[in-house]
Design a protein around this motif. Structure first.
Motif, PDB file in Angstrom:
ATOM      1  N   SER A 103     -37.600  29.640   6.143  1.00  0.00           N
ATOM      2  CA  SER A 103     -38.085  30.040   7.466  1.00  0.00           C
ATOM      3  C   SER A 103     -39.597  30.257   7.465  1.00  0.00           C
ATOM      4  O   SER A 103     -40.278  29.925   8.445  1.00  0.00           O
ATOM      5  N   ILE A 104     -40.138  30.798   6.380  1.00  0.00           N
ATOM      6  CA  ILE A 104     -41.584  31.057   6.349  1.00  0.00           C
ATOM      7  C   ILE A 104     -42.384  29.809   5.986  1.00  0.00           C
ATOM      8  O   ILE A 104     -43.613  29.820   6.054  1.00  0.00           O
ATOM      9  N   ASP A 105     -41.708  28.719   5.623  1.00  0.00           N
ATOM     10  CA  ASP A 105     -42.369  27.428   5.383  1.00  0.00           C
ATOM     11  C   ASP A 105     -42.319  26.529   6.612  1.00  0.00           C
ATOM     12  O   ASP A 105     -42.996  25.490   6.658  1.00  0.00           O
ATOM     13  N   PHE A 106     -41.490  26.892   7.586  1.00  0.00           N
ATOM     14  CA  PHE A 106     -41.175  25.960   8.672  1.00  0.00           C
ATOM     15  C   PHE A 106     -42.407  25.551   9.475  1.00  0.00           C
ATOM     16  O   PHE A 106     -42.577  24.373   9.812  1.00  0.00           O
ATOM     17  N   LEU A 107     -43.296  26.505   9.779  1.00  0.00           N
ATOM     18  CA  LEU A 107     -44.477  26.165  10.567  1.00  0.00           C
ATOM     19  C   LEU A 107     -45.377  25.193   9.805  1.00  0.00           C
ATOM     20  O   LEU A 107     -45.875  24.220  10.381  1.00  0.00           O
ATOM     21  N   HIS A 108     -45.602  25.459   8.526  1.00  0.00           N
ATOM     22  CA  HIS A 108     -46.378  24.523   7.703  1.00  0.00           C
ATOM     23  C   HIS A 108     -45.728  23.144   7.738  1.00  0.00           C
ATOM     24  O   HIS A 108     -46.418  22.129   7.891  1.00  0.00           O
ATOM     25  N   PHE A 109     -44.419  23.107   7.617  1.00  0.00           N
ATOM     26  CA  PHE A 109     -43.705  21.837   7.571  1.00  0.00           C
ATOM     27  C   PHE A 109     -43.941  20.996   8.822  1.00  0.00           C
ATOM     28  O   PHE A 109     -44.280  19.810   8.741  1.00  0.00           O
ATOM     29  N   ILE A 110     -43.775  21.607  10.010  1.00  0.00           N
ATOM     30  CA  ILE A 110     -43.905  20.807  11.234  1.00  0.00           C
ATOM     31  C   ILE A 110     -45.371  20.449  11.520  1.00  0.00           C
ATOM     32  O   ILE A 110     -45.658  19.366  12.056  1.00  0.00           O
ATOM     33  N   LEU A 111     -46.319  21.333  11.178  1.00  0.00           N
ATOM     34  CA  LEU A 111     -47.731  21.000  11.378  1.00  0.00           C
ATOM     35  C   LEU A 111     -48.144  19.826  10.487  1.00  0.00           C
ATOM     36  O   LEU A 111     -48.987  19.010  10.872  1.00  0.00           O
ATOM     37  N   GLY A 112     -47.556  19.734   9.323  1.00  0.00           N
ATOM     38  CA  GLY A 112     -47.893  18.658   8.404  1.00  0.00           C
ATOM     39  C   GLY A 112     -47.150  17.372   8.664  1.00  0.00           C
ATOM     40  O   GLY A 112     -47.569  16.303   8.177  1.00  0.00           O
ATOM     41  N   LYS A 113     -46.068  17.425   9.454  1.00  0.00           N
ATOM     42  CA  LYS A 113     -45.216  16.241   9.625  1.00  0.00           C
ATOM     43  C   LYS A 113     -45.167  15.674  11.039  1.00  0.00           C
ATOM     44  O   LYS A 113     -44.840  14.512  11.234  1.00  0.00           O
ATOM     45  N   CYS A 114     -45.471  16.481  12.064  1.00  0.00           N
ATOM     46  CA  CYS A 114     -45.252  16.060  13.450  1.00  0.00           C
ATOM     47  C   CYS A 114     -46.550  15.592  14.103  1.00  0.00           C
ATOM     48  O   CYS A 114     -47.565  16.286  14.041  1.00  0.00           O
ATOM     49  N   SER A 115     -46.494  14.457  14.762  1.00  0.00           N
ATOM     50  CA  SER A 115     -47.651  13.955  15.491  1.00  0.00           C
ATOM     51  C   SER A 115     -47.640  14.370  16.951  1.00  0.00           C
ATOM     52  O   SER A 115     -48.662  14.310  17.635  1.00  0.00           O
ATOM     53  N   SER A 116     -46.483  14.814  17.445  1.00  0.00           N
ATOM     54  CA  SER A 116     -46.336  15.196  18.851  1.00  0.00           C
ATOM     55  C   SER A 116     -45.044  15.971  19.024  1.00  0.00           C
ATOM     56  O   SER A 116     -44.188  16.008  18.123  1.00  0.00           O
ATOM     57  N   VAL A 117     -44.866  16.557  20.207  1.00  0.00           N
ATOM     58  CA  VAL A 117     -43.608  17.210  20.538  1.00  0.00           C
ATOM     59  C   VAL A 117     -42.470  16.192  20.529  1.00  0.00           C
ATOM     60  O   VAL A 117     -41.358  16.483  20.084  1.00  0.00           O
ATOM     61  N   GLU A 118     -42.752  14.991  20.990  1.00  0.00           N
ATOM     62  CA  GLU A 118     -41.737  13.946  21.045  1.00  0.00           C
ATOM     63  C   GLU A 118     -41.194  13.600  19.661  1.00  0.00           C
ATOM     64  O   GLU A 118     -40.034  13.190  19.516  1.00  0.00           O
ATOM     65  N   SER A 119     -42.024  13.781  18.631  1.00  0.00           N
ATOM     66  CA  SER A 119     -41.598  13.420  17.280  1.00  0.00           C
ATOM     67  C   SER A 119     -40.734  14.489  16.620  1.00  0.00           C
ATOM     68  O   SER A 119     -40.132  14.252  15.568  1.00  0.00           O
TER      69      SER A 119
END
Length: 305
Positions: A103-119
């Protein structure tokens, strides 16, 4: 506690901001994560490689780096907020076919992997979020997340018994518990709130007039609970004049957040600590630029990816 909002300017720039309200001692710092940055999952120490570079506010403690909010080079921005009494994380053994993320890694994970909300749905389709004790609270902190991008799209991500649920956020506001659908339903209690007011009314043969301006806002709640902050933020961002440019948007953002910022002493916990706004931050997702104000420093400072 915490409140987050999105805001659009007349020049088609998208802004995303939040207050960080917390009752534990934190020392937030800016971190810039480069392209192809490799880090180890807290759960199983497996290596994860970020696809995008990003800038974020976080804290490193006991060898763990956790983020509170951030924006990546594609203009995808996100933040984590408390979700007490409602977060239901997956058990690590429940979804063996999925990649478990702490849970405490989740924000790092999506910031590093997502290009947009759609992704987001594609990135998260094989992800299971597992609760992990964090070194700040020494508990499995109950969390949920908000994300937006340069298109202005906005979603909330909440951990339920069925995994991570991605919920469309048409109002562009988020606070804490209860869940996001409850907050949206609660707005119906304030439909009579308005920037304008009735000029006069007659009861029997008595004419009643308002004391002055702002009579239309009398229904707005004034406390610092999550539902009250959600309503105030939603009302203000929905009724302010559209900012013409970046400068006006940043000014409007900070003024909106003044209405939900918590001064030290207004809220006290059962641990005899103050829960107050440690910092307020706004992000221009078009330029990946932060605007930041700390509790003890009222100057608005800027830092850019």
């Amino acid at each position: 506690m915490c409140t987050a909002i999105t805001l659009s300017s007349g020049s088609n720039e998208q802004f995303f901001g939040r207050t960080m309200d917390f009752s534990f001692d934190i020392i937030p710092q800016f971190f810039i994560i480069p392209n192809s940055y490799t880090w180890n999952s807290i759960l199983d120490r497996r290596q994860i490689i970020d696809s995008y570079r990003f800038i974020g506010v976080g804290q490193k403690l006991d060898g763990l780096l956790g983020f509170f909010d951030g924006v990546n080079e594609k203009g995808f921005a996100a933040a984590v907020l408390y979700f007490a009494g409602y977060a239901k994380y997956d058990e690590e053994s429940k979804y063996r076919s999925k990649d478990a993320i702490a849970s405490i890694d989740f924000l790092h994970f999506i910031l590093g992997k997502c290009s947009s909300v759609e992704s987001l749905p594609e990135v998260l389709k094989n992800i299971s979020v597992v609760g992990v004790v964090d070194p700040i609270t020494n508990t499995v902190a109950p969390l949920h997340w908000i994300a937006t991008d340069r298109s202005g799209a906005c979603v909330v991500m909440e951990a339920t018994g069925n995994g991570i649920e991605i919920i469309n956020n048409p109002i562009g506001v988020m606070a804490n518990s209860p869940d996001f659908p409850w907050h949206m339903t609660n707005l119906r209690n304030y439909m009579g709130t308005s920037p304008t007011q009735m000029e006069k009314t007659v009861w029997d043969e008595v004419t009643l007039t308002p004391f002055g301006q702002a009579g239309g806002t009398k229904l707005l709640p004034g406390g610092f609970t999550s539902p009250e902050r959600f309503v105030r933020a939603a009302y203000l961002k929905s009724h302010i004049p559209t900012p013409e440019d970046s400068s006006e948007a940043i000014t409007a953002c900070f003024h909106i957040m003044e209405s939900v910022s918590i001064p030290k002493g207004a809220v006290k916990t059962s641990r005899n600590t103050y829960d107050y706004t440690k910092y307020t931050a706004f992000i221009n997702t078009n330029t990946c630029q932060y605007f930041y104000k700390a509790y003890d420093d009222l100057d608005i400072r800027s830092i850019s990816l």
